[in-house]
Design an enzyme around this catalytic site. Structure first.
Site, PDB file in Angstrom:
ATOM      1  N   SER A  19       0.841  -1.187   0.000  1.00  0.00           N
ATOM      2  CA  SER A  19       0.000   0.000   0.000  1.00  0.00           C
ATOM      3  C   SER A  19       0.878   1.240   0.000  1.00  0.00           C
ATOM      4  O   SER A  19       2.078   1.173   0.285  1.00  0.00           O
ATOM      5  CB  SER A  19      -0.929   0.026   1.226  1.00  0.00           C
ATOM      6  OG  SER A  19      -0.178   0.158   2.424  1.00  0.00           O
ATOM      7  N   ASP A 244      12.609   3.107   2.493  1.00  0.00           N
ATOM      8  CA  ASP A 244      11.669   3.395   3.574  1.00  0.00           C
ATOM      9  C   ASP A 244      12.232   3.072   4.950  1.00  0.00           C
ATOM     10  O   ASP A 244      11.945   3.773   5.930  1.00  0.00           O
ATOM     11  CB  ASP A 244      10.324   2.691   3.344  1.00  0.00           C
ATOM     12  CG  ASP A 244      10.441   1.216   2.995  1.00  0.00           C
ATOM     13  OD1 ASP A 244      11.523   0.630   3.157  1.00  0.00           O
ATOM     14  OD2 ASP A 244       9.424   0.651   2.542  1.00  0.00           O
ATOM     15  N   THR A 266       5.700  -5.307   6.197  1.00  0.00           N
ATOM     16  CA  THR A 266       5.723  -6.469   5.307  1.00  0.00           C
ATOM     17  C   THR A 266       6.965  -7.304   5.578  1.00  0.00           C
ATOM     18  O   THR A 266       6.913  -8.537   5.632  1.00  0.00           O
ATOM     19  CB  THR A 266       5.706  -6.000   3.840  1.00  0.00           C
ATOM     20  OG1 THR A 266       4.528  -5.227   3.616  1.00  0.00           O
ATOM     21  CG2 THR A 266       5.738  -7.182   2.890  1.00  0.00           C
ATOM     22  N   GLY A 413       4.007  -0.613  11.261  1.00  0.00           N
ATOM     23  CA  GLY A 413       2.734  -1.273  11.528  1.00  0.00           C
ATOM     24  C   GLY A 413       2.785  -2.260  12.668  1.00  0.00           C
ATOM     25  O   GLY A 413       1.812  -2.409  13.425  1.00  0.00           O
TER      26      GLY A 413
END
Length: 484
Positions: A19, A244, A266, A413
């Site tokens: 995403s 990232d 992920t 996350g």
């Protein structure tokens, strides 16, 4: 809440493997940074001509849509976006010709094509020599192996995904250093391209554009992009930690130097921050990587399997008509007793998509354990295995660097996953501090703000601002709670 002035607003394009989002960051030197999501969008792979590719046209269209939304929101608040920063995953690239055209759809690192190139590359450059120069963890999808299977590189350049997006926005070709360090063609000690490896593999010396460092300006928007987004044409695109994880680590709210970090999404990137690379044979054998961070730091880490395993299980269960909520799944998994079966979350068998619950159970069986089919048992196995993998990796990092860590910061996350955070504290025997969730976007925005002169100082000062503006949750190890 930070004062909302035009010279304090920045746009962060933050895209992961599943995403992406475009966020507005409002920065104040006294109260930190706040984020507003103006556009979220899916990202994923498509199968074309028998290979796994990124749907890059759709991805770039979403980026433009997000920047237009950012411009609209900022304008409605009487704000002006000072700059744009872009971060994505690493290693993948698009090939661009001399006319600036993308000549093929970028492959995904999950495609199997690069596997065949590993032995050919190692025949030319032995793994020991590769590591002694690049310090890069061996992964079969590293850029070096992907380029080795390309059949025609004449007249083209490889632009890593964030650099490709920046090029399409500005018309300027650059390679940002934190992402360059993931290619397998970057000298970890010198901070420059390893030209001898390009020559050895018969790759053009200009296969990548010139390097640029976080905080430097790539260029300003093309007139066509300005028209489509509603942003002024003089809006700069600023290089940030475009890998990232580099942006995420820049936003770790560490109050002490001896910290470890886990960027959990992920993938799980587990490691410590160093001043210089560790290029020893022991480090290579342990499969640690030395990647560039913001301000020339070294992200000494190892990729550990991540929440991809869980999300793929959820996807498979949904296809079967079973759609429990994630909080419910984790609550059921947390209620199970400890000591269940463990798998190796780094096993390449988990890299590609497809029936993850069956693969997790098969891995447990291969390890001599029985894993019930119940979803909660599968989820608990994944969480226990990730925590155990984190603990092993951090112990190895301390051994290989000769250092020690007093606290583990989990960002991304996974910082919202209470079960994973507690299991990590228990497995490592160290306190875990969870948050921020949006560490990557925060790191992106803070580097832009410093480049614009809104902030000053080094990583310590940037991290202090993150701690000021973030609600952090601390998890104590069972060993610390119940001393013997």
């Amino acid at each position: 809440m930070p004062a909302r002035h035009a010279n304090q607003v920045f746009a962060a394009v933050d895209i992961g493997a599943s995403s992406g989002r475009v966020m507005l960051g409002r920065v104040s030197p006294s109260t930190g940074a706040s984020l507003e999501t103006v556009h979220r969008f899916p990202n994923g792979m498509v199968e074309l001509d028998g290979g796994l590719h990124w749907d890059f046209d759709a991805l770039f269209a979403e980026v433009l849509h997000g920047l237009a939304a950012a411009a609209s929101v900022a304008s409605g608040n009487g704000e002006r976006i000072r700059s744009i920063g872009i971060d994505t995953w690493a290693v993948d690239y698009g090939l661009v010709d001399s006319a600036g055209e993308l000549v093929s759809v970028p492959f995904s690192y999950r495609d199997e094509r690069s596997r065949s190139a590993v032995s050919r590359v190692h025949d030319v450059i032995p793994p020991e020599k590769l590591y002694a120069t690049t310090g890069l963890q061996f992964l079969q999808f590293n850029t070096i192996y992907q380029l080795a299977v390309e059949t025609n590189l004449n007249g083209v350049q490889a632009l890593l995904i964030p650099d490709l997006i920046a090029f399409l926005l500005t018309g300027e070709r650059r390679t940002e250093a934190t992402n360059a360090s993931t290619t397998g063609l970057f000298d970890a000690a010198k901070g420059a391209w390893a030209l001898e490896f390009l020559d050895a593999l018969k790759l053009p010396r200009d296969i990548f554009p010139p390097l640029i460092q976080p905080g430097e300006t790539v260029g300003t928007l093309l007139a066509s992009i300005a028209e489509r987004t509603g942003l002024p044409a003089d809006t700069p695109v600023v290089a940030v930690g475009s890998h990232d994880t580099a942006s995420a680590v820049a936003a770790v709210p560490a109050a002490q130097e001896d910290f470890a970090y886990i960027s959990s999404g992920t993938w799980s990137l587990v490691g410590v921050e160093l001043d210089r690379p560790v290029l020893s044979e022991a480090s290579r054998t342990a499969n640690f990587t030395n990647e560039r961070g913001v301000d020339g730091t070294i992200r000494y880490l190892r990729n550990v399997g991540g929440l991809w395993l869980l999300s793929e299980c959820q996807r498979e269960w949904a296809l079967e008509g079973y759609r429990p909520s994630l909080p419910g799944l984790l609550e059921s998994a947390a209620a199970l007793p400890p000591g269940g079966p463990l798998i190796d979350p780094d096993d390449p068998a988990f890299t590609a998509p497809g029936n993850m619950p069956n693969r997790v159970r098969a891995a447990a069986k291969s390890a001599g354990a029985f894993l019930p089919e119940r979803a909660a048992n599968v989820v608990r196995c994944i969480m226990d295995s990730l925590a155990a993998g984190y603990a092993r990796t951090l112990a190895d990092a301390e051994r290989l660097t000769g250092g020690s860590t007093g606290v583990v910061h989990i960002v991304g996350g996974g910082s919202q996953n209470k079960l994973l955070c507690q299991l990590t504290a228990d497995a490592t025997g160290k306190p875990v501090v969870a948050g921020p969730v949006e560490a990557t976007a925060l790191g992106n925005v803070l580097v832009q703000a410093r480049a614009a002169g809104v902030l000053t100082g080094g990583l310590t000062e940037l991290r202090e601002l993150v701690a000021v503006g973030t609600e952090l949750v601390r998890y104590e190890s069972a060993l610390l709670r119940d001393p013997v």
